[in-house]
Design a protein around this motif. Structure first.
Motif, PDB file in Angstrom:
ATOM      1  N   ASP A 195      -6.064   3.686  -6.067  1.00  0.00           N
ATOM      2  CA  ASP A 195      -7.269   3.714  -5.228  1.00  0.00           C
ATOM      3  C   ASP A 195      -7.285   2.552  -4.239  1.00  0.00           C
ATOM      4  OD1 ASP A 195      -8.201   6.002  -6.419  1.00  0.00           O
ATOM      5  OD2 ASP A 195      -9.567   4.976  -7.800  1.00  0.00           O
ATOM      6  N   LYS A 196      -6.948   1.354  -4.720  1.00  0.00           N
ATOM      7  CA  LYS A 196      -6.917   0.201  -3.814  1.00  0.00           C
ATOM      8  C   LYS A 196      -5.794   0.342  -2.800  1.00  0.00           C
ATOM      9  CE  LYS A 196      -9.054  -3.192  -6.915  1.00  0.00           C
ATOM     10  NZ  LYS A 196      -8.837  -4.422  -7.719  1.00  0.00           N
ATOM     11  N   ALA A 197      -4.667   0.895  -3.224  1.00  0.00           N
ATOM     12  CA  ALA A 197      -3.548   1.101  -2.303  1.00  0.00           C
ATOM     13  C   ALA A 197      -3.950   2.041  -1.180  1.00  0.00           C
ATOM     14  CB  ALA A 197      -2.339   1.642  -3.055  1.00  0.00           C
ATOM     15  N   ARG A 198      -4.635   3.106  -1.532  1.00  0.00           N
ATOM     16  CA  ARG A 198      -5.061   4.068  -0.506  1.00  0.00           C
ATOM     17  C   ARG A 198      -6.088   3.454   0.433  1.00  0.00           C
ATOM     18  NH1 ARG A 198      -5.366   9.356  -4.552  1.00  0.00           N
ATOM     19  NH2 ARG A 198      -3.230  10.087  -4.148  1.00  0.00           N
ATOM     20  N   GLU A 199      -7.029   2.680  -0.118  1.00  0.00           N
ATOM     21  CA  GLU A 199      -8.033   2.040   0.719  1.00  0.00           C
ATOM     22  C   GLU A 199      -7.382   1.031   1.661  1.00  0.00           C
ATOM     23  OE1 GLU A 199     -12.386  -0.069   0.138  1.00  0.00           O
ATOM     24  OE2 GLU A 199     -10.767  -0.679  -1.204  1.00  0.00           O
ATOM     25  N   ALA A 200      -6.483   0.224   1.137  1.00  0.00           N
ATOM     26  CA  ALA A 200      -5.807  -0.778   1.961  1.00  0.00           C
ATOM     27  C   ALA A 200      -4.924  -0.130   3.020  1.00  0.00           C
ATOM     28  CB  ALA A 200      -4.986  -1.715   1.081  1.00  0.00           C
ATOM     29  N   ALA A 201      -4.293   0.994   2.675  1.00  0.00           N
ATOM     30  CA  ALA A 201      -3.418   1.688   3.617  1.00  0.00           C
ATOM     31  C   ALA A 201      -4.202   2.277   4.783  1.00  0.00           C
ATOM     32  CB  ALA A 201      -2.631   2.782   2.907  1.00  0.00           C
ATOM     33  N   LEU A 202      -5.472   2.581   4.572  1.00  0.00           N
ATOM     34  CA  LEU A 202      -6.323   3.052   5.668  1.00  0.00           C
ATOM     35  C   LEU A 202      -6.740   1.908   6.573  1.00  0.00           C
ATOM     36  CD1 LEU A 202      -8.629   5.617   3.816  1.00  0.00           C
ATOM     37  CD2 LEU A 202      -6.819   6.134   5.473  1.00  0.00           C
ATOM     38  N   ALA A 203      -6.834   0.706   6.007  1.00  0.00           N
ATOM     39  CA  ALA A 203      -7.281  -0.453   6.784  1.00  0.00           C
ATOM     40  C   ALA A 203      -6.136  -1.132   7.520  1.00  0.00           C
ATOM     41  CB  ALA A 203      -7.978  -1.460   5.871  1.00  0.00           C
ATOM     42  N   ALA A 204      -4.944  -1.143   6.926  1.00  0.00           N
ATOM     43  CA  ALA A 204      -3.784  -1.845   7.489  1.00  0.00           C
ATOM     44  C   ALA A 204      -2.708  -0.835   7.865  1.00  0.00           C
ATOM     45  CB  ALA A 204      -3.242  -2.847   6.479  1.00  0.00           C
ATOM     46  N   ASP A 205      -1.690  -1.311   8.580  1.00  0.00           N
ATOM     47  CA  ASP A 205      -0.541  -0.455   8.884  1.00  0.00           C
ATOM     48  C   ASP A 205       0.418  -0.382   7.710  1.00  0.00           C
ATOM     49  OD1 ASP A 205      -1.096   0.172  11.697  1.00  0.00           O
ATOM     50  OD2 ASP A 205      -0.731  -1.957  12.064  1.00  0.00           O
ATOM     51  N   THR A 206       0.635  -1.529   7.057  1.00  0.00           N
ATOM     52  CA  THR A 206       1.597  -1.622   5.962  1.00  0.00           C
ATOM     53  C   THR A 206       0.971  -2.404   4.815  1.00  0.00           C
ATOM     54  OG1 THR A 206       3.421  -1.697   7.562  1.00  0.00           O
ATOM     55  CG2 THR A 206       3.917  -2.392   5.299  1.00  0.00           C
ATOM     56  N   ILE A 207       1.078  -1.885   3.592  1.00  0.00           N
ATOM     57  CA  ILE A 207       0.573  -2.623   2.445  1.00  0.00           C
ATOM     58  C   ILE A 207       1.742  -3.199   1.647  1.00  0.00           C
ATOM     59  CG2 ILE A 207      -1.542  -1.275   2.305  1.00  0.00           C
ATOM     60  CD1 ILE A 207      -0.332   0.155  -0.160  1.00  0.00           C
ATOM     61  N   VAL A 208       1.492  -4.394   1.090  1.00  0.00           N
ATOM     62  CA  VAL A 208       2.505  -5.110   0.320  1.00  0.00           C
ATOM     63  C   VAL A 208       1.996  -5.256  -1.112  1.00  0.00           C
ATOM     64  CG1 VAL A 208       3.864  -7.216   0.127  1.00  0.00           C
ATOM     65  CG2 VAL A 208       3.201  -6.367   2.396  1.00  0.00           C
ATOM     66  N   VAL A 209       2.755  -4.733  -2.062  1.00  0.00           N
ATOM     67  CA  VAL A 209       2.362  -4.745  -3.466  1.00  0.00           C
ATOM     68  C   VAL A 209       3.301  -5.680  -4.210  1.00  0.00           C
ATOM     69  CG1 VAL A 209       2.045  -3.362  -5.559  1.00  0.00           C
ATOM     70  CG2 VAL A 209       1.482  -2.393  -3.296  1.00  0.00           C
ATOM     71  N   GLY A 210       2.733  -6.702  -4.884  1.00  0.00           N
ATOM     72  CA  GLY A 210       3.581  -7.699  -5.514  1.00  0.00           C
ATOM     73  C   GLY A 210       3.237  -8.029  -6.944  1.00  0.00           C
ATOM     74  N   ASN A 211       2.170  -8.775  -7.184  1.00  0.00           N
ATOM     75  CA  ASN A 211       1.890  -9.340  -8.515  1.00  0.00           C
ATOM     76  C   ASN A 211       1.793  -8.300  -9.619  1.00  0.00           C
ATOM     77  OD1 ASN A 211       1.898 -11.972  -7.610  1.00  0.00           O
ATOM     78  ND2 ASN A 211      -0.307 -12.056  -7.267  1.00  0.00           N
ATOM     79  N   ILE A 212       1.222  -7.142  -9.315  1.00  0.00           N
ATOM     80  CA  ILE A 212       1.002  -6.131 -10.341  1.00  0.00           C
ATOM     81  C   ILE A 212       2.318  -5.624 -10.921  1.00  0.00           C
ATOM     82  CG2 ILE A 212       0.912  -4.214  -8.702  1.00  0.00           C
ATOM     83  CD1 ILE A 212      -1.201  -4.645 -11.904  1.00  0.00           C
ATOM     84  N   ILE A 213       3.412  -5.771 -10.183  1.00  0.00           N
ATOM     85  CA  ILE A 213       4.731  -5.365 -10.678  1.00  0.00           C
ATOM     86  C   ILE A 213       5.039  -6.040 -12.008  1.00  0.00           C
ATOM     87  CG2 ILE A 213       7.220  -5.594 -10.233  1.00  0.00           C
ATOM     88  CD1 ILE A 213       6.536  -5.379  -7.223  1.00  0.00           C
ATOM     89  N   TYR A 214       4.634  -7.293 -12.132  1.00  0.00           N
ATOM     90  CA  TYR A 214       5.031  -8.106 -13.277  1.00  0.00           C
ATOM     91  C   TYR A 214       4.066  -8.001 -14.455  1.00  0.00           C
ATOM     92  CZ  TYR A 214       8.116  -9.940  -9.711  1.00  0.00           C
ATOM     93  OH  TYR A 214       9.054 -10.042  -8.718  1.00  0.00           O
ATOM     94  N   SER A 215       2.932  -7.364 -14.251  1.00  0.00           N
ATOM     95  CA  SER A 215       1.972  -7.233 -15.349  1.00  0.00           C
ATOM     96  C   SER A 215       1.687  -5.791 -15.732  1.00  0.00           C
ATOM     97  CB  SER A 215       0.646  -7.916 -14.979  1.00  0.00           C
ATOM     98  OG  SER A 215       0.081  -7.350 -13.805  1.00  0.00           O
TER      99      SER A 215
END
Length: 231
Positions: A195-215
């Motif tokens: 849900d946050k990814a979709r919301e951020a993708a509407l606001a920005a051109d490119t989203i960067v996903v990092g910290n959640i990978i490790y948890s």
């Protein structure tokens, strides 16, 4: 590999200073993400960057280095992104480290592989903000002014709004994107669900996903499933 960042909607950011199993890396690189961004605020060295690059190079996914210090510059990446922290109060993070790197390596660089990115760091509690002495107490007009400076005055191809571990103000991100005419807006920080990814993708051109990978790797992998049509 020819890499066109204008086509990117989603990238994973991997930190060379954090442990990641081969199985997890396989899932990330085969996820359908548009690219892998390698970088971190602390603990990034030549050795751990070389090691991570060698592991990623088993896959066909584009791999880009975000240069955090000149000691960790490793050849073999598809692109090299050079952060310029627009809201830093320390000139070292605006021109200082860049000058030192060019003094050492300027004559041998392939400028076709190098892109500058105008960073705007907005989470005062983040390591990135502390390390770069970023002034995070900004009004909306301050943020858009920095974005215009990067886009129009300095002609940077990327403006990066970084909340670094905290989910940011998407209305501010959206307004900032609307001020840009040439640069692409990257957003990173707190994207830990689809849900946050979709919301951020509407606001920005490119989203960067990092910290959640490790948890929570499964949640991280879900973030790839955004609408890539721009609607």
């Amino acid at each position: 590999m020819i890499v066109d960042i204008r086509q990117w909607k989603h990238v994973f950011k991997l930190d060379p200073d954090r442990e990641l199993s081969d199985q997890a890396l396989d899932q990330i690189c085969m996820s359908g993400t548009d690219g892998i961004l390698v970088g971190g605020s602390t603990g990034v060295t030549f050795d751990n960057t070389v090691d991570l690059l060698a592991r990623i190079r088993q896959y066909e996914v584009p791999c880009v280095l975000e240069v955090s210090n000149q000691e960790a510059i490793v050849p073999g990446f598809d692109l090299f992104l050079i952060p310029v922290v627009m809201n830093s109060s320390d000139p070292k993070w605006i021109v200082g480290q860049h000058h030192a790197a060019l003094k050492e390596y300027g004559a041998i660089l392939n400028w076709d592989e190098i892109l500058a990115e105008g960073y705007i760091i907005l989470n005062e509690d983040s390591t990135a903000a502390r390390v770069t002495s970023a002034n995070t107490h900004l009004e909306s007009k301050d943020v858009t002014a920095y974005a215009r400076m990067a886009d129009k005055l300095f002609r940077m191809p990327i403006v990066y709004i970084e909340y670094s571990g905290q989910y940011g103000n998407m209305e501010l991100v959206r307004r900032t994107k609307e001020t840009l005419e040439q640069a692409r807006l990257f957003y990173g920080g707190g994207i830990d669900s689809l849900d946050k990814a979709r919301e951020a993708a509407l606001a920005a051109d490119t989203i960067v996903v990092g910290n959640i990978i490790y948890s929570d790797l499964e949640s991280a992998l879900q973030t790839v499933n955004i609408d890539r049509t721009g609607r």
